[in-house]
Design a protein around this motif. Structure first.
Motif, PDB file in Angstrom:
ATOM      1  N   ILE A 181     -10.412   9.984 -13.081  1.00 20.28           N
ATOM      2  CA  ILE A 181     -10.882  10.750 -11.919  1.00 20.28           C
ATOM      3  C   ILE A 181     -11.593   9.836 -10.924  1.00 20.28           C
ATOM      4  O   ILE A 181     -11.406   9.954  -9.701  1.00 20.28           O
ATOM      5  CB  ILE A 181     -11.821  11.892 -12.378  1.00 20.28           C
ATOM      6  N   GLU A 182     -12.381   8.907 -11.419  1.00 23.78           N
ATOM      7  CA  GLU A 182     -13.051   7.956 -10.530  1.00 23.78           C
ATOM      8  C   GLU A 182     -12.028   7.120  -9.763  1.00 23.78           C
ATOM      9  O   GLU A 182     -12.173   6.879  -8.563  1.00 23.78           O
ATOM     10  CB  GLU A 182     -13.976   7.048 -11.340  1.00 23.78           C
ATOM     11  N   ALA A 183     -10.992   6.677 -10.451  1.00 20.78           N
ATOM     12  CA  ALA A 183      -9.949   5.879  -9.797  1.00 20.78           C
ATOM     13  C   ALA A 183      -9.196   6.700  -8.763  1.00 20.78           C
ATOM     14  O   ALA A 183      -8.846   6.204  -7.684  1.00 20.78           O
ATOM     15  CB  ALA A 183      -8.982   5.328 -10.848  1.00 20.78           C
ATOM     16  N   PHE A 184      -8.950   7.970  -9.083  1.00 21.26           N
ATOM     17  CA  PHE A 184      -8.266   8.860  -8.141  1.00 21.26           C
ATOM     18  C   PHE A 184      -9.130   9.089  -6.903  1.00 21.26           C
ATOM     19  O   PHE A 184      -8.656   8.995  -5.765  1.00 21.26           O
ATOM     20  CB  PHE A 184      -7.940  10.186  -8.817  1.00 21.26           C
ATOM     21  N   ASN A 185     -10.399   9.383  -7.103  1.00 22.81           N
ATOM     22  CA  ASN A 185     -11.302   9.643  -5.977  1.00 22.81           C
ATOM     23  C   ASN A 185     -11.485   8.407  -5.102  1.00 22.81           C
ATOM     24  O   ASN A 185     -11.723   8.524  -3.897  1.00 22.81           O
ATOM     25  CB  ASN A 185     -12.671  10.126  -6.482  1.00 22.81           C
ATOM     26  N   ALA A 186     -11.364   7.236  -5.701  1.00 24.69           N
ATOM     27  CA  ALA A 186     -11.494   5.990  -4.944  1.00 24.69           C
ATOM     28  C   ALA A 186     -10.193   5.597  -4.254  1.00 24.69           C
ATOM     29  O   ALA A 186     -10.155   4.602  -3.517  1.00 24.69           O
ATOM     30  CB  ALA A 186     -11.961   4.864  -5.870  1.00 24.69           C
ATOM     31  N   GLY A 187      -9.119   6.358  -4.500  1.00 22.56           N
ATOM     32  CA  GLY A 187      -7.839   6.058  -3.867  1.00 22.56           C
ATOM     33  C   GLY A 187      -7.065   4.937  -4.529  1.00 22.56           C
ATOM     34  O   GLY A 187      -6.078   4.448  -3.977  1.00 22.56           O
ATOM     35  N   VAL A 188      -7.499   4.540  -5.735  1.00 27.97           N
ATOM     36  CA  VAL A 188      -6.794   3.459  -6.439  1.00 27.97           C
ATOM     37  C   VAL A 188      -5.492   3.965  -7.031  1.00 27.97           C
ATOM     38  O   VAL A 188      -4.496   3.239  -7.089  1.00 27.97           O
ATOM     39  CB  VAL A 188      -7.691   2.871  -7.549  1.00 27.97           C
TER      40      VAL A 188
ATOM     41  N   PRO B 289       0.802  -1.234   0.000  1.00 27.57           N
ATOM     42  CA  PRO B 289       0.000   0.000   0.000  1.00 27.57           C
ATOM     43  C   PRO B 289       0.829   1.275   0.000  1.00 27.57           C
ATOM     44  O   PRO B 289       0.288   2.367  -0.212  1.00 27.57           O
ATOM     45  CB  PRO B 289      -0.808  -0.113   1.302  1.00 27.57           C
ATOM     46  N   HIS B 290       2.130   1.168   0.236  1.00 25.25           N
ATOM     47  CA  HIS B 290       2.984   2.358   0.300  1.00 25.25           C
ATOM     48  C   HIS B 290       3.437   2.834  -1.074  1.00 25.25           C
ATOM     49  O   HIS B 290       3.875   3.979  -1.227  1.00 25.25           O
ATOM     50  CB  HIS B 290       4.209   2.077   1.162  1.00 25.25           C
ATOM     51  N   ILE B 291       3.361   1.972  -2.079  1.00 29.33           N
ATOM     52  CA  ILE B 291       3.841   2.319  -3.420  1.00 29.33           C
ATOM     53  C   ILE B 291       2.944   3.385  -4.041  1.00 29.33           C
ATOM     54  O   ILE B 291       1.715   3.274  -4.033  1.00 29.33           O
ATOM     55  CB  ILE B 291       3.885   1.072  -4.323  1.00 29.33           C
ATOM     56  N   GLY B 292       3.562   4.430  -4.621  1.00 30.61           N
ATOM     57  CA  GLY B 292       2.819   5.470  -5.322  1.00 30.61           C
ATOM     58  C   GLY B 292       2.413   4.995  -6.707  1.00 30.61           C
ATOM     59  O   GLY B 292       3.170   4.262  -7.362  1.00 30.61           O
ATOM     60  N   LYS B 293       1.238   5.429  -7.177  1.00 31.97           N
ATOM     61  CA  LYS B 293       0.701   4.931  -8.447  1.00 31.97           C
ATOM     62  C   LYS B 293       0.328   6.098  -9.364  1.00 31.97           C
ATOM     63  O   LYS B 293      -0.494   6.941  -8.999  1.00 31.97           O
ATOM     64  CB  LYS B 293      -0.520   4.049  -8.179  1.00 31.97           C
ATOM     65  N   ILE B 294       0.962   6.133 -10.531  1.00 27.26           N
ATOM     66  CA  ILE B 294       0.682   7.153 -11.542  1.00 27.26           C
ATOM     67  C   ILE B 294       0.099   6.457 -12.759  1.00 27.26           C
ATOM     68  O   ILE B 294       0.694   5.519 -13.295  1.00 27.26           O
ATOM     69  CB  ILE B 294       1.956   7.912 -11.940  1.00 27.26           C
ATOM     70  N   LEU B 295      -1.072   6.932 -13.209  1.00 29.70           N
ATOM     71  CA  LEU B 295      -1.761   6.343 -14.356  1.00 29.70           C
ATOM     72  C   LEU B 295      -1.568   7.221 -15.584  1.00 29.70           C
ATOM     73  O   LEU B 295      -1.770   8.437 -15.528  1.00 29.70           O
ATOM     74  CB  LEU B 295      -3.257   6.213 -14.040  1.00 29.70           C
TER      75      LEU B 295
END
Length: 338
Positions: A143-150, A126-132
């Motif tokens: 935006i949906e994925a960002f708002n969901a914290g994915v 869970p610590h890994i940063g994720k850039i799409l």
């Protein structure tokens, strides 16, 4: 790129690896040419293979591991004390695989094997940063994925500033990785004797003191207390940090052992700090010419009073035994070319 010491000082930090996942191999091949060459990138055209590789390395919630130990303070099934093995923090620099730690993933949204959002959901750490990375028509999905914290960020591939945004995003998430994995350590230290990590006044003086040293690694050290800085070629500096309480304790020990007046005066005033290069930092009777060990100090009047001295003689840390970031990057390049 060297460490940015703005904000709270982290108890440990070192360069890490960024994972690039995209089914377009030409795009993967071009990224190392566009981004900062000091960024370590590992590329995969198969998201499933990337996940398998991440899983095979396991999860290390704190890089280096083994810093906490437990013991029961009484015969109870629920009551347990936790302590930090602070001495082991700086020994992480002797782990030759520390730079292979994955702190950020950059993943394309549209891939036939698995889309980028599904990939991010599958990440176990869970610590890994994720850039799409997205196309121009994918904003709503991102935006949906960002708002969901994915995901943590999304960048359009077609954005003229995409590379700059990607590079700054990677740097920010790499720092956040250490803020997350070291959060418990930093919280515990802030409650103890190492409060300077979060003292705003200390942070400013610390930045000024180390500003010309291009550190890519830093590690908290105790006995004596301070921060060890290491550049990409394995050269080091040490910022010795002493509180008024430290100096009083040192003064009493040195006085009882008959230390020279110059050393006692320095410990009393706090304008110079002794650096003996070995032992726990306290005066010993077998030390020759202790006056020659004194280094100019800067006093910080923050939440507490601290005295800082910059030490160039870091032979006690045996930096010649570690694998520097520069050498490690060279080895990775050779392995790719083989």
């Amino acid at each position: 790129m060297s460490i940015d010491f703005h904000g709270d000082i982290l108890p440990f930090h070192f360069p890490t690896t960024t994972l690039l996942v995209d089914d377009h191999e030409k795009y993967l091949d071009s990224m190392p040419l566009l981004l900062d060459p000091t960024l370590r990138l590992r590329s995969y055209s198969s998201p499933r293979r990337a996940l398998a590789e991440l899983g095979s390395h396991g999860i290390r919630a704190v890089p280096g591991g083994g810093w906490m130990y437990h013991w029961k303070d009484r015969s109870s099934q629920t009551r347990e004390l936790v302590a930090l093995d602070i001495d082991s923090i700086h020994r992480v620099m002797f782990d030759p695989e520390r730079f292979a730690e994955v702190s950020v993933v950059v993943v394309d949204l549209s891939m036939p094997e698995m889309d980028g959002i599904a990939f991010c959901r599958e990440l176990a750490n869970p610590h890994i940063g994720k850039i799409l990375l997205t196309g121009t028509a994918d904003d709503c999905t991102a935006i949906e994925a960002f708002n969901a914290g994915v995901i943590d960020r999304f960048i359009r591939k077609s954005d003229p500033q995409a590379i700059d945004k990607l590079q700054s995003g990677i740097r920010a998430l790499q720092r956040r990785y250490f803020e997350r994995v070291g959060g418990f350590v930093a919280e515990a230290l802030a409650l103890g004797n190492v409060r300077f990590l979060r003292d705003k006044a200390f942070q400013q003086v610390f930045r000024d003191l180390v500003g010309d040293f291009p550190a890519v690694e830093c590690y908290l050290h105790v006995n004596p207390t301070g921060m060890l800085l290491v550049d990409e070629r394995g050269r080091g500096r040490f910022v010795l940090v002493q509180t008024d309480e430290d100096l009083r304790a040192h003064f009493e020990i040195a006085s009882d052992l008959g230390a020279p007046a110059a050393l006692l005066d320095a410990l009393r005033e706090g304008d110079r700090l002794p650096w003996f290069g070995a032992g726990d930092g306290y005066y010993r009777e077998d030390i020759r010419e202790p006056e020659a060990t004194l280094h100019p100090a800067v006093t910080v009047r923050g939440e507490h009073w601290y005295h800082l001295a910059l030490i160039d003689d870091v032979s006690r840390f045996q930096l010649g035994k570690l694998r520097s970031y520069h050498d490690w990057l060279g080895e990775q390049d050779q392995a790719l070319g083989a």
